[in-house]
Design a protein around this motif. Structure first.
Motif, PDB file in Angstrom:
ATOM      1  N   ALA A 169     -21.300  -7.858  -2.380  1.00  0.00           N
ATOM      2  CA  ALA A 169     -21.705  -7.445  -3.404  1.00  0.00           C
ATOM      3  C   ALA A 169     -22.389  -8.788  -3.813  1.00  0.00           C
ATOM      4  O   ALA A 169     -23.404  -8.037  -4.882  1.00  0.00           O
ATOM      5  CB  ALA A 169     -20.699  -7.922  -4.586  1.00  0.00           C
ATOM      6  N   ASP A 170     -22.633 -10.016  -3.727  1.00  0.00           N
ATOM      7  CA  ASP A 170     -23.533 -11.574  -4.242  1.00  0.00           C
ATOM      8  C   ASP A 170     -25.027 -10.422  -3.771  1.00  0.00           C
ATOM      9  O   ASP A 170     -25.650 -10.570  -3.697  1.00  0.00           O
ATOM     10  CB  ASP A 170     -23.328 -12.819  -3.580  1.00  0.00           C
ATOM     11  CG  ASP A 170     -21.627 -13.190  -4.430  1.00  0.00           C
ATOM     12  OD1 ASP A 170     -21.516 -12.165  -5.564  1.00  0.00           O
ATOM     13  OD2 ASP A 170     -21.312 -13.954  -3.826  1.00  0.00           O
ATOM     14  N   ILE A 171     -24.808 -10.225  -2.537  1.00  0.00           N
ATOM     15  CA  ILE A 171     -26.084 -10.181  -1.797  1.00  0.00           C
ATOM     16  C   ILE A 171     -26.613  -8.671  -2.492  1.00  0.00           C
ATOM     17  O   ILE A 171     -27.916  -8.973  -2.716  1.00  0.00           O
ATOM     18  CB  ILE A 171     -25.949 -10.240  -0.014  1.00  0.00           C
ATOM     19  CG1 ILE A 171     -25.403 -10.884   0.790  1.00  0.00           C
ATOM     20  CG2 ILE A 171     -27.243  -9.241   0.248  1.00  0.00           C
ATOM     21  CD1 ILE A 171     -24.894 -10.648   2.229  1.00  0.00           C
ATOM     22  N   LEU A 172     -26.547  -7.807  -2.195  1.00  0.00           N
ATOM     23  CA  LEU A 172     -26.337  -6.599  -3.719  1.00  0.00           C
ATOM     24  C   LEU A 172     -27.850  -7.179  -4.942  1.00  0.00           C
ATOM     25  O   LEU A 172     -28.310  -6.846  -5.199  1.00  0.00           O
ATOM     26  CB  LEU A 172     -25.261  -6.032  -3.559  1.00  0.00           C
ATOM     27  CG  LEU A 172     -25.771  -3.979  -4.488  1.00  0.00           C
ATOM     28  CD1 LEU A 172     -26.984  -3.826  -3.755  1.00  0.00           C
ATOM     29  CD2 LEU A 172     -24.369  -3.506  -4.315  1.00  0.00           C
ATOM     30  N   LEU A 226     -31.539  -8.159  -8.653  1.00  0.00           N
ATOM     31  CA  LEU A 226     -31.944  -8.449 -10.085  1.00  0.00           C
ATOM     32  C   LEU A 226     -33.667  -9.208  -9.230  1.00  0.00           C
ATOM     33  O   LEU A 226     -34.494  -9.604 -10.143  1.00  0.00           O
ATOM     34  CB  LEU A 226     -30.848 -10.058  -9.879  1.00  0.00           C
ATOM     35  CG  LEU A 226     -32.006 -11.262 -11.119  1.00  0.00           C
ATOM     36  CD1 LEU A 226     -31.592 -10.950 -12.031  1.00  0.00           C
ATOM     37  CD2 LEU A 226     -30.707 -12.152 -11.258  1.00  0.00           C
ATOM     38  N   ALA A 227     -34.176  -9.193  -8.405  1.00  0.00           N
ATOM     39  CA  ALA A 227     -35.455  -9.700  -7.290  1.00  0.00           C
ATOM     40  C   ALA A 227     -36.533  -8.293  -7.918  1.00  0.00           C
ATOM     41  O   ALA A 227     -37.196  -8.471  -8.204  1.00  0.00           O
ATOM     42  CB  ALA A 227     -35.036 -10.642  -6.184  1.00  0.00           C
ATOM     43  N   LEU A 228     -35.987  -6.858  -7.626  1.00  0.00           N
ATOM     44  CA  LEU A 228     -36.506  -6.327  -7.346  1.00  0.00           C
ATOM     45  C   LEU A 228     -36.247  -4.841  -8.416  1.00  0.00           C
ATOM     46  O   LEU A 228     -37.530  -4.098  -8.705  1.00  0.00           O
ATOM     47  CB  LEU A 228     -36.552  -5.638  -5.900  1.00  0.00           C
ATOM     48  CG  LEU A 228     -36.472  -6.329  -4.656  1.00  0.00           C
ATOM     49  CD1 LEU A 228     -36.011  -5.600  -3.455  1.00  0.00           C
ATOM     50  CD2 LEU A 228     -38.371  -7.200  -4.979  1.00  0.00           C
ATOM     51  N   TRP A 229     -34.848  -4.498  -8.647  1.00  0.00           N
ATOM     52  CA  TRP A 229     -35.055  -3.627 -10.019  1.00  0.00           C
ATOM     53  C   TRP A 229     -35.643  -3.473 -11.658  1.00  0.00           C
ATOM     54  O   TRP A 229     -35.836  -4.784 -11.255  1.00  0.00           O
ATOM     55  CB  TRP A 229     -33.832  -3.157  -9.303  1.00  0.00           C
ATOM     56  CG  TRP A 229     -32.810  -2.110  -8.384  1.00  0.00           C
ATOM     57  CD1 TRP A 229     -32.471  -1.351  -9.816  1.00  0.00           C
ATOM     58  CD2 TRP A 229     -32.760  -2.297  -8.169  1.00  0.00           C
ATOM     59  NE1 TRP A 229     -31.810  -0.644  -8.510  1.00  0.00           N
ATOM     60  CE2 TRP A 229     -32.040  -1.265  -7.925  1.00  0.00           C
ATOM     61  CE3 TRP A 229     -33.180  -2.702  -6.796  1.00  0.00           C
ATOM     62  CZ2 TRP A 229     -31.729  -0.294  -6.322  1.00  0.00           C
ATOM     63  CZ3 TRP A 229     -33.211  -2.532  -5.677  1.00  0.00           C
ATOM     64  CH2 TRP A 229     -32.428  -0.672  -5.572  1.00  0.00           C
ATOM     65  N   PRO A 230     -36.113  -2.263 -12.298  1.00  0.00           N
ATOM     66  CA  PRO A 230     -36.689  -2.769 -12.955  1.00  0.00           C
ATOM     67  C   PRO A 230     -35.923  -3.384 -13.634  1.00  0.00           C
ATOM     68  O   PRO A 230     -34.708  -3.087 -14.555  1.00  0.00           O
ATOM     69  CB  PRO A 230     -37.351  -1.367 -13.656  1.00  0.00           C
ATOM     70  CG  PRO A 230     -36.936  -0.712 -12.075  1.00  0.00           C
ATOM     71  CD  PRO A 230     -35.708  -1.041 -11.503  1.00  0.00           C
ATOM     72  N   LEU A 287     -24.517  -7.772 -10.511  1.00  0.00           N
ATOM     73  CA  LEU A 287     -25.019  -5.612 -10.414  1.00  0.00           C
ATOM     74  C   LEU A 287     -24.480  -5.303  -9.287  1.00  0.00           C
ATOM     75  O   LEU A 287     -24.452  -6.313  -7.988  1.00  0.00           O
ATOM     76  CB  LEU A 287     -26.672  -6.598 -10.166  1.00  0.00           C
ATOM     77  CG  LEU A 287     -27.338  -7.072 -11.377  1.00  0.00           C
ATOM     78  CD1 LEU A 287     -28.558  -7.249 -11.104  1.00  0.00           C
ATOM     79  CD2 LEU A 287     -27.293  -5.914 -12.733  1.00  0.00           C
ATOM     80  N   GLN A 288     -24.668  -4.109  -9.752  1.00  0.00           N
ATOM     81  CA  GLN A 288     -24.406  -3.290  -8.281  1.00  0.00           C
ATOM     82  C   GLN A 288     -24.593  -1.684  -8.530  1.00  0.00           C
ATOM     83  O   GLN A 288     -23.917  -0.665  -9.435  1.00  0.00           O
ATOM     84  CB  GLN A 288     -22.906  -2.971  -8.096  1.00  0.00           C
ATOM     85  CG  GLN A 288     -22.009  -3.929  -7.218  1.00  0.00           C
ATOM     86  CD  GLN A 288     -20.932  -3.677  -6.241  1.00  0.00           C
ATOM     87  OE1 GLN A 288     -20.579  -2.613  -6.219  1.00  0.00           O
ATOM     88  NE2 GLN A 288     -20.358  -4.888  -6.132  1.00  0.00           N
ATOM     89  N   LEU A 289     -26.367  -1.464  -9.057  1.00  0.00           N
ATOM     90  CA  LEU A 289     -26.626  -0.363  -9.827  1.00  0.00           C
ATOM     91  C   LEU A 289     -26.955   0.457  -8.881  1.00  0.00           C
ATOM     92  O   LEU A 289     -27.011  -0.003  -8.003  1.00  0.00           O
ATOM     93  CB  LEU A 289     -28.400  -1.288 -10.281  1.00  0.00           C
ATOM     94  CG  LEU A 289     -28.027  -2.057 -11.742  1.00  0.00           C
ATOM     95  CD1 LEU A 289     -29.388  -2.304 -11.344  1.00  0.00           C
ATOM     96  CD2 LEU A 289     -27.575  -1.221 -12.469  1.00  0.00           C
ATOM     97  N   ALA A 290     -26.906   2.054  -9.003  1.00  0.00           N
ATOM     98  CA  ALA A 290     -27.203   2.829  -8.314  1.00  0.00           C
ATOM     99  C   ALA A 290     -28.713   2.234  -7.832  1.00  0.00           C
ATOM    100  O   ALA A 290     -29.293   2.075  -8.413  1.00  0.00           O
ATOM    101  CB  ALA A 290     -27.346   4.418  -9.075  1.00  0.00           C
ATOM    102  N   PRO A 291     -28.727   3.368  -6.372  1.00  0.00           N
ATOM    103  CA  PRO A 291     -29.853   3.139  -6.347  1.00  0.00           C
ATOM    104  C   PRO A 291     -30.855   3.493  -6.717  1.00  0.00           C
ATOM    105  O   PRO A 291     -31.760   3.618  -6.608  1.00  0.00           O
ATOM    106  CB  PRO A 291     -29.947   3.612  -4.170  1.00  0.00           C
ATOM    107  CG  PRO A 291     -28.487   3.204  -3.831  1.00  0.00           C
ATOM    108  CD  PRO A 291     -27.498   3.640  -5.397  1.00  0.00           C
TER     109      PRO A 291
END
Length: 181
Positions: A104-107, A112-116, A29-33
């Motif tokens: 990228a792995d950290i992001l 994965l844990a916080l985004w909807p 994942l690399q979703l926009a803030p």
């Protein structure tokens, strides 16, 4: 600022036992803030369990519509700075961190844990799926369970989060506190 973020701790643990860890594919994942749907300012206490070892660390996370910033410190030194604007990911890591520590792995773990869940599902590549309830998320690649996340509250940062990575055999326990602005 606080101490090393959970995501760094996880990857440091992975780096320290790299001989027994399979090669990681590119980050998921690399979703926009802005896709988080709100601004956040959190201090996090994180416990990382891997290979029978446990480490407790602290993190600071700031997210607004345009930018995600994660800063981590360990033993009084900044070990990670991560900035993501939805298009570009910039990071700086301390030279003593293992090369396996990848921004990228950290992001990806963070999102994965916080985004909807709906935003994650939209971004998953073909062959991946996310089953989600208010208290649990399970990530699959094909029929294989890759990760499970358990929440004690909604939104997730108001309680305890337990992320179990089944593929790479680690667990994160994350407890967040909102910062006053």
């Amino acid at each position: 600022m606080s101490v090393m973020p959970a995501w760094v701790a996880l990857l440091v643990a992975a780096g320290l036992s790299a001989c027994s860890t399979p090669s990681k594919p590119p980050a998921l994942l690399q979703l926009a803030p802005a896709t988080l749907g709100q601004a956040l300012s959190l201090q996090q206490r994180v416990t990382v369990d891997r290979d029978g070892q446990q480490h407790t660390l602290d993190a600071v996370l700031e997210v607004d519509h345009d930018q995600l910033t994660l800063v981590g410190m360990a033993l009084g030194q900044r070990v990670l700075t991560l900035h993501h604007d939805g298009t570009q990911l910039h990071s700086h890591t301390h030279p003593l961190l293992p090369s396996q520590v990848q921004a990228a792995d950290i992001l990806s773990d963070l999102q994965l844990a916080l985004w909807p869940a709906a935003r994650i599902v939209e971004a998953l590549p073909t062959g991946w799926r996310l089953d989600a309830t208010p208290t649990t998320r399970t990530l699959f690649q094909g029929q294989q369970r890759v990760a499970e996340i358990h929440y004690t509250a909604q939104p997730p940062w108001l309680g305890r989060i337990e992320l179990h990575n089944l593929r790479y055999e680690y667990q994160l326990t994350i407890e967040s506190a909102m910062q006053e602005n």
